[in-house]
Design a protein around this motif. Structure first.
Motif, PDB file in Angstrom:
ATOM      1  N   ASP A 247      41.031 -11.095 125.111  1.00 54.47           N
ATOM      2  CA  ASP A 247      40.116 -11.753 124.169  1.00 54.47           C
ATOM      3  C   ASP A 247      39.861 -10.948 122.898  1.00 54.47           C
ATOM      4  N   ASP A 248      40.298  -9.689 122.860  1.00 55.38           N
ATOM      5  CA  ASP A 248      39.995  -8.850 121.703  1.00 55.38           C
ATOM      6  C   ASP A 248      41.083  -8.996 120.624  1.00 55.38           C
ATOM      7  N   TYR A 249      41.152 -10.174 120.019  1.00 55.90           N
ATOM      8  CA  TYR A 249      42.149 -10.430 118.960  1.00 55.90           C
ATOM      9  C   TYR A 249      41.926  -9.486 117.781  1.00 55.90           C
ATOM     10  N   TRP A 250      40.663  -9.214 117.474  1.00 49.76           N
ATOM     11  CA  TRP A 250      40.309  -8.355 116.332  1.00 49.76           C
ATOM     12  C   TRP A 250      40.786  -6.934 116.601  1.00 49.76           C
ATOM     13  N   GLY A 251      40.663  -6.509 117.865  1.00 51.55           N
ATOM     14  CA  GLY A 251      41.133  -5.177 118.258  1.00 51.55           C
ATOM     15  C   GLY A 251      42.639  -5.066 118.086  1.00 51.55           C
ATOM     16  N   TYR A 252      43.365  -6.128 118.450  1.00 50.01           N
ATOM     17  CA  TYR A 252      44.832  -6.084 118.279  1.00 50.01           C
ATOM     18  C   TYR A 252      45.201  -5.967 116.799  1.00 50.01           C
ATOM     19  N   ALA A 253      44.458  -6.683 115.934  1.00 50.88           N
ATOM     20  CA  ALA A 253      44.737  -6.591 114.490  1.00 50.88           C
ATOM     21  C   ALA A 253      44.495  -5.157 114.015  1.00 50.88           C
ATOM     22  N   GLU A 254      43.431  -4.548 114.502  1.00 51.77           N
ATOM     23  CA  GLU A 254      43.089  -3.175 114.123  1.00 51.77           C
ATOM     24  C   GLU A 254      44.155  -2.196 114.646  1.00 51.77           C
ATOM     25  N   ALA A 259      48.260   1.972 114.514  1.00 50.64           N
ATOM     26  CA  ALA A 259      49.342   2.596 115.293  1.00 50.64           C
ATOM     27  C   ALA A 259      50.513   2.913 114.357  1.00 50.64           C
ATOM     28  N   PRO A 260      51.417   3.803 114.775  1.00 49.83           N
ATOM     29  CA  PRO A 260      52.581   4.087 113.934  1.00 49.83           C
ATOM     30  C   PRO A 260      53.362   2.808 113.636  1.00 49.83           C
ATOM     31  N   SER A 261      53.808   2.656 112.395  1.00 48.24           N
ATOM     32  CA  SER A 261      54.450   1.393 112.019  1.00 48.24           C
ATOM     33  C   SER A 261      55.774   1.191 112.761  1.00 48.24           C
ATOM     34  N   THR A 262      56.368   2.279 113.254  1.00 45.30           N
ATOM     35  CA  THR A 262      57.646   2.170 113.971  1.00 45.30           C
ATOM     36  C   THR A 262      57.460   1.713 115.416  1.00 45.30           C
ATOM     37  N   MET A 263      56.223   1.741 115.906  1.00 43.03           N
ATOM     38  CA  MET A 263      55.992   1.360 117.306  1.00 43.03           C
ATOM     39  C   MET A 263      55.566  -0.104 117.392  1.00 43.03           C
ATOM     40  N   LEU A 264      56.189  -0.853 118.317  1.00 45.35           N
ATOM     41  CA  LEU A 264      55.833  -2.268 118.461  1.00 45.35           C
ATOM     42  C   LEU A 264      54.518  -2.410 119.236  1.00 45.35           C
ATOM     43  N   ILE A 265      53.690  -3.319 118.760  1.00 47.49           N
ATOM     44  CA  ILE A 265      52.474  -3.694 119.501  1.00 47.49           C
ATOM     45  C   ILE A 265      52.825  -5.007 120.191  1.00 47.49           C
ATOM     46  N   THR A 266      52.752  -5.008 121.522  1.00 44.35           N
ATOM     47  CA  THR A 266      53.164  -6.192 122.284  1.00 44.35           C
ATOM     48  C   THR A 266      52.023  -6.634 123.196  1.00 44.35           C
ATOM     49  N   THR A 267      51.981  -7.912 123.456  1.00 50.70           N
ATOM     50  CA  THR A 267      50.969  -8.430 124.383  1.00 50.70           C
ATOM     51  C   THR A 267      51.183  -9.936 124.607  1.00 50.70           C
ATOM     52  N   GLY A 268      50.389 -10.522 125.466  1.00 50.66           N
ATOM     53  CA  GLY A 268      50.408 -11.980 125.609  1.00 50.66           C
ATOM     54  C   GLY A 268      50.594 -12.505 127.019  1.00 50.66           C
ATOM     55  N   GLU A 269      50.842 -11.612 128.011  1.00 48.34           N
ATOM     56  CA  GLU A 269      51.116 -12.174 129.342  1.00 48.34           C
ATOM     57  C   GLU A 269      49.898 -12.894 129.926  1.00 48.34           C
ATOM     58  N   HIS A 270      48.682 -12.540 129.467  1.00 45.39           N
ATOM     59  CA  HIS A 270      47.506 -13.252 129.968  1.00 45.39           C
ATOM     60  C   HIS A 270      46.935 -14.231 128.941  1.00 45.39           C
ATOM     61  N   GLU A 271      47.752 -14.615 127.978  1.00 42.97           N
ATOM     62  CA  GLU A 271      47.359 -15.610 126.974  1.00 42.97           C
ATOM     63  C   GLU A 271      47.977 -16.950 127.378  1.00 42.97           C
ATOM     64  N   LEU A 280      46.723 -15.080 118.537  1.00 42.92           N
ATOM     65  CA  LEU A 280      47.359 -13.780 118.765  1.00 42.92           C
ATOM     66  C   LEU A 280      48.361 -13.441 117.660  1.00 42.92           C
ATOM     67  N   LEU A 281      49.149 -14.434 117.266  1.00 46.77           N
ATOM     68  CA  LEU A 281      50.154 -14.194 116.220  1.00 46.77           C
ATOM     69  C   LEU A 281      49.484 -13.816 114.902  1.00 46.77           C
ATOM     70  N   GLU A 282      48.309 -14.385 114.665  1.00 44.57           N
ATOM     71  CA  GLU A 282      47.614 -14.081 113.406  1.00 44.57           C
ATOM     72  C   GLU A 282      47.088 -12.642 113.361  1.00 44.57           C
ATOM     73  N   THR A 283      47.081 -11.938 114.504  1.00 45.31           N
ATOM     74  CA  THR A 283      46.661 -10.529 114.506  1.00 45.31           C
ATOM     75  C   THR A 283      47.772  -9.621 113.978  1.00 45.31           C
ATOM     76  N   GLY A 284      49.012 -10.144 113.929  1.00 42.75           N
ATOM     77  CA  GLY A 284      50.125  -9.328 113.434  1.00 42.75           C
ATOM     78  C   GLY A 284      50.877  -8.577 114.518  1.00 42.75           C
ATOM     79  N   VAL A 285      50.597  -8.847 115.809  1.00 40.43           N
ATOM     80  CA  VAL A 285      51.361  -8.158 116.863  1.00 40.43           C
ATOM     81  C   VAL A 285      52.845  -8.455 116.680  1.00 40.43           C
TER      82      VAL A 285
END
Ligand SMILES: C[C@H](O)[C@H](O)CC(=O)C(=O)O
Ligand SMILES: [Mg+2]
Length: 392
Positions: A247-254, A259-271, A280-285
């Motif tokens: 539920d922390d979409y804002w946290g994912y955007a932050e 995080a380092p730009s070279t590292m992927l931020i991934t998530t969504g298995e419980h979405e 979720l996509l609007e957070t930029g993950v």
């Protein structure tokens, strides 16, 4: 369409012990060995996820029988509560309809359950029905589900492995290894150090080019995740997965910003659903990981995937065995797939939904040509004890 079979009966069963509820394993399994979770702040629930009930649901089996006698089926995580929802609520939208009425049936299942649904176990149940419908249609047409989805865009799938032994995964031919994070913020500096030491040790074992990822299973906060991501980038961590609660979409955007730009931020298995993934996509993950057995089934995953594609975002579904393989092989923005190592020590390849399915394919040397058997190409094992808690 004259001659198209109709749906005669929908049946829902529960099964215990592995299968789609892959956390429902016996003792001494890597998947229940001190893995960081949102419950890790409570010491009494830190050592084992089963201690707080990760396996309470069990597997739901949905069977759909057509007027010509063909039976399609699926398995997902939803157990008895899912069986109730399927039998007492969802079945009415299927029985008497044509086996091809998939879009309308999905819409009716979703809209009629909105007042208590939207995500979670209701969406798992809807997913189960949707997957069983695709299996049924494939069997009736005598084609694999991937042909119903537009056909393959690649000859075979390549996999990364999730488990405690990325070094073994490398020997087995996988392209990467995703490890569970063991220690969350409540375990302080010592836990943080252990997290980095394990990664450094594994990097030493697998060499520089093999992908290594950390699955944080919703256990962190933005501060900890940012610090972990920077420290882990010194050891070439490819992605940090599900660092925060869903539920922390804002946290994912932050986190994406920090995080380092070279590292992927991934998530969504419980979405779940296109609306959840839109947020979720609007957070930029960078990469989303819907579980086809939980996000709304194939019918919804098609929409989620198109939305992600328009955002330039990869879709690599969470686990889900054949249900994921038939989808991934048809999408250009799903370049590889996940294989969850269900062997107790993650040292050997065993079928992901073991022991529930017959004919469940597994990667060999990290690769798999999706079989052309009709439907999803699997059968429920005759050795499995299924129980039908409700009828309608
Ligand atoms: C290993 C993870 O904690 C979880 O059990 C599986 C998962 O999240 C994944 O495969 O991704
Ligand atoms: Mg995960």
């Amino acid at each position: 369409m004259t001659g198209t079979p109709t749906i005669r009966e929908v049946r829902a069963y529960t099964v215990r012990g592995g299968g789609a509820d892959y956390h429902d394993q016996g003792d001494a399994h890597w998947i229940d060995d001190h893995i960081a979770t949102p419950m890790s702040m409570y010491p009494e629930y830190r050592q084992s996820r089963q201690s707080f009930g990760i396996n309470v649901l069990g597997t739901l089996v949905v069977e759909i029988e057509a007027s010509d006698g063909t039976v399609g089926f699926s398995v997902t995580t939803a157990g008895e509560i899912g069986a109730f929802i399927v039998e007492k609520h969802l079945a009415r939208f299927l029985e008497g309809q044509r086996v091809t009425d998939i879009e309308r049936i999905w819409d009716q299942m979703y809209k009629s359950t909105l007042y208590y649904g939207r995500r979670g176990v209701v969406l798992n149940a809807i997913s189960g029905v949707d997957l069983a419908l695709y299996d049924l249609l494939g069997r009736i047409r005598q084609v694999p589900v991937f042909e119903l989805l537009g056909g393959p865009v690649r000859d075979e799938l390549q996999f990364y492995a999730t488990g405690a032994r990325p070094d073994k995964a490398k020997e087995l031919g996988f392209i990467g290894g995703k490890m569970p994070l063991h220690h969350g913020p409540a375990e302080g500096e010592e836990g943080f150090r252990k997290n980095i030491e394990l990664l450094a040790d594994m990097r030493g074992k697998v060499g520089d080019d093999f992908w290594l990822m950390y699955d944080c299973w919703m256990s962190l906060d933005v501060e900890y995740a940012t610090r972990l991501a920077h420290a882990a980038s010194d050891h070439g961590l490819k992605w940090i997965e599900e660092a925060l609660i869903p539920d922390d979409y804002w946290g994912y955007a932050e986190l994406r910003k920090r995080a380092p730009s070279t590292m992927l931020i991934t998530t969504g298995e419980h979405e779940a659903t296109r609306w959840g993934f839109r947020q979720l996509l609007e957070t930029g993950v960078d990469l989303i990981q819907p579980d086809v057995g939980w996000c709304g089934g194939i019918t919804e995953l098609i929409k989620i995937s198109a939305l992600a594609d328009a955002h330039g975002t990869m879709v690599v579904p969470h686990g889900s065995s054949v249900y994921s393989y038939h989808f991934v092989v048809t999408r250009t923005n799903s370049p590889f797939a996940e294989f969850l190592m269900m062997h107790p020590t993650a040292e050997e390849v065993v079928p992901m939904f073991s022991p529930m399915l017959v004919g469940e394919p597994v990667p060999v040397n990290g690769r798999l040509k999706v079989p052309e058997t009709p439907g999803f190409g699997v059968e429920l094992s005759a050795d499995i004890q299924k129980h039908r808690p409700y009828t309608h």
